[in-house]
Design an enzyme around this catalytic site. Structure first.
Site, short mmCIF file in Angstrom:
data_model
loop_
_atom_site.label_atom_id
_atom_site.label_comp_id
_atom_site.label_asym_id
_atom_site.label_seq_id
_atom_site.Cartn_x
_atom_site.Cartn_y
_atom_site.Cartn_z
N ALA B 115 0.78 -1.24 0.00
CA ALA B 115 0.00 0.00 0.00
C ALA B 115 0.82 1.30 0.00
CB ALA B 115 -0.93 -0.01 1.21
N ALA B 116 2.00 1.29 0.59
CA ALA B 116 2.73 2.56 0.77
C ALA B 116 3.17 3.12 -0.58
CB ALA B 116 3.95 2.32 1.65
N PRO B 117 3.18 4.45 -0.75
CA PRO B 117 2.92 5.49 0.25
C PRO B 117 1.45 5.89 0.40
CG PRO B 117 3.72 6.50 -1.76
CD PRO B 117 3.71 5.02 -2.01
N GLY B 118 0.54 5.22 -0.31
CA GLY B 118 -0.86 5.42 0.02
C GLY B 118 -1.71 6.15 -1.01
N SER B 119 -1.17 6.42 -2.19
CA SER B 119 -1.98 7.14 -3.18
C SER B 119 -3.23 6.35 -3.53
CB SER B 119 -1.16 7.42 -4.45
OG SER B 119 -0.65 6.21 -4.97
N LYS B 120 -3.05 5.04 -3.75
CA LYS B 120 -4.20 4.23 -4.17
C LYS B 120 -5.08 3.87 -2.97
CE LYS B 120 -1.37 2.65 -7.96
NZ LYS B 120 -0.10 3.24 -7.46
N ASP B 138 2.15 -2.82 4.23
CA ASP B 138 3.44 -2.66 3.58
C ASP B 138 4.51 -3.22 4.51
OD1 ASP B 138 4.03 -0.94 0.87
OD2 ASP B 138 5.83 -1.27 2.06
N ASP B 186 -0.50 -3.83 -6.02
CA ASP B 186 0.28 -2.83 -6.78
C ASP B 186 1.74 -3.15 -6.44
OD1 ASP B 186 0.55 -0.47 -8.42
OD2 ASP B 186 1.07 0.61 -6.59
N CYS B 239 4.15 -0.16 -12.11
CA CYS B 239 4.51 1.04 -12.88
C CYS B 239 5.75 0.72 -13.71
CB CYS B 239 4.71 2.25 -11.98
SG CYS B 239 5.91 1.99 -10.68
#
Lengths: 150, 311
Positions: B115-120, B138, B186, B239
């Site tokens: 999950a980090a840094p948390g945008s999604k 994370d 992700d 990404c």
């Protein structure tokens, strides 16, 4: 991490203080979780207390929900983000001018005469800048370091 | 910074004569994009505030995504009062797509495995209107601090943050018979899609790192599928643009678990997943996966696959 979910009667006690001191009523279902001695977090997830406790036994939980308030000796200081989320219509609030807002966001206490003593929601234009403690001549600053603008 | 020869050759293999355009794009600065955090403010109000500051705003194909067209000082987006108050998240447009594909609902239990840094995570909490539950995990403590800080700033209240190895976490949850409606993986990746934001990726890029990451990604997705409910949805995204970390991971999971790939549409130009790479052929269904190339939308590069557990 040791977490304790507040029982209904304790939560009602907090809600009464919240309403009396700030005029805030939270309009949705939530649970309050105590982390450490004095920090309360608000959790709006659909997991019940039992599920959370089971998870806390099998997982390394770092945090749950949002930092809601600091609660000690029957005094409730709502957090920076709780003030933004719930404090729009707070009964005890102080509005800042441009210069004061700049100082406040730097983390400085404000020299400001107020009629209020106790915790107040800080407003600037149509923004809320957290919560402070008014002493009559001063407002003590609780803006978290990572939210300051230096 | 000059790309390594092997990297150039691999992009040539993927894009052919079009690779020239790709290499032009990776030297262009990224657009400054933000995502409105409507847990704290409406889009209309935020636009009004930002325009009052003199910022020029342009809308994107995604409702909550905005492009800041004004020239700003370095770091100004992150230091603005509106950012400090959690009214927006500085997030690249392509990175806003995986939560849109997952479509988390207000009554669902979601796992955000990396999950980090948390945008999604913050975007999913916003889509869920702070209801349902997200378990955001994370493994790295430094990244976890950023995650927690971003969740606080954005006013996220429906999330439980855990710090564990993702594979161990999934095993423990499966053993406890705790299953999820939806999962976002992700995955940690080589970041080829983010070169425009961080040119040092060209220096650190190497094929062994890609092989190592691909092995980790396969383990992560396999563990994640185990703790997904039957008929549950898993979105796998990276990404990066390497087939080893994308299509080959999906090909692996199709062969090793009961999942199928679902077709998805997003508000960006995409290309289908590839089904052949360096002499290896993959399941034809992989064409349903999405490749987002930087040159197609003037964004970062991304890969997204939507999977459904059959039983």
């Amino acid at each position: 991490m040791k977490l304790a979910i507040l029982k209904r009667n304790k939560r009602i006690e907090i809600e009464k203080i919240l309403e009396k001191n700030y005029g805030i009523l939270i309009p949705f279902k939530y649970q309050l979780v105590k982390l450490g001695k004095e920090k309360l977090r608000i959790f709006t997830g659909n997991l019940g207390a039992r599920d959370i406790l089971i998870l806390s036994k099998i997982l390394t939980i770092d945090t749950i929900g949002l930092y809601f308030a600091f609660f000690k000796d029957d005094e409730l200081r709502i957090s920076f983000d709780s003030a933004i989320l719930f404090g729009r219509n707070a009964i005890n609030s102080v509005s800042l001018n441009d210069r004061e807002a700049k100082e406040w966001l730097r983390g400085q206490d404000l020299e400001k005469n107020t009629q209020i003593r106790g915790y107040v929601v800080i407003k600037y234009n149509d923004n809320i800048l957290g919560c402070g403690k008014a002493t009559g001549r001063k407002i003590l600053n609780f803006v978290p370091k990572e939210r300051r603008i230096i | 910074m000059k790309p390594k020869q092997l990297f150039v050759e691999r992009i040539n293999d993927l894009l052919g004569s079009e690779s020239r355009i790709f290499f032009d794009y990776i030297n262009k600065p990224l657009l400054k994009t933000i995502r409105v955090n409507n847990l704290k403010i409406s889009k209309k109000n935020l636009i009004k505030k930002l325009k009052r500051k003199g910022w020029k705003i342009e809308e994107t194909g995604y409702d909550e995504g905005l492009i800041i067209k004004s020239k700003l000082f370095p770091g100004e987006l992150g230091k603005a009062l509106e950012h400090r108050l959690g009214y927006y998240y500085v997030q690249e447009l392509a990175s806003m797509m995986p939560p849109l594909v997952l479509q988390p609902k207000q009554d669902e239990i979601i796992l955000d495995l990396c999950a980090a840094p948390g945008s999604k995570t913050t975007q999913m909490a916003m889509l869920m209107k702070n209801k349902g539950t997200i378990i955001a995990n994370d493994v790295r403590i430094d990244r976890l601090k950023a995650l927690v800080s971003n969740l606080e700033r954005c006013g996220v209240m429906n999330t439980l943050v855990t710090r564990m190895n993702g594979i161990v976490l999934c095993k423990k949850l499966t053993k406890a018979k705790f299953f999820f409606d939806k999962i976002l993986v992700d995955a940690p990746c080589s970041g080829e899609g983010t070169i425009r934001n961080d040119q040092t990726i060209l220096r650190s890029w190497n094929i062994n790192m890609i092989k190592g990451l691909a092995a980790l990604q396969k383990k992560l997705i396999l563990s994640a599928v185990e703790c997904l409910k039957p008929q549950g949805t898993l979105v796998y995204s990276t990404c990066t643009l390497t087939p080893e970390e994308n299509e080959m991971v999906i090909d692996f999971i199709i062969k090793n678990s009961n999942i199928e790939i679902e077709k998805v549409e997003i508000p960006l130009k995409t290309r289908p997943g590839i089904i052949e790479w360096q002499g290896k052929t993959f399941n034809k269904e992989i064409k349903k996966c999405l490749r987002i190339w930087p040159q197609d939308n003037n964004t970062e590069g991304f890969f997204i696959a939507k999977l459904k557990k059959i039983k």
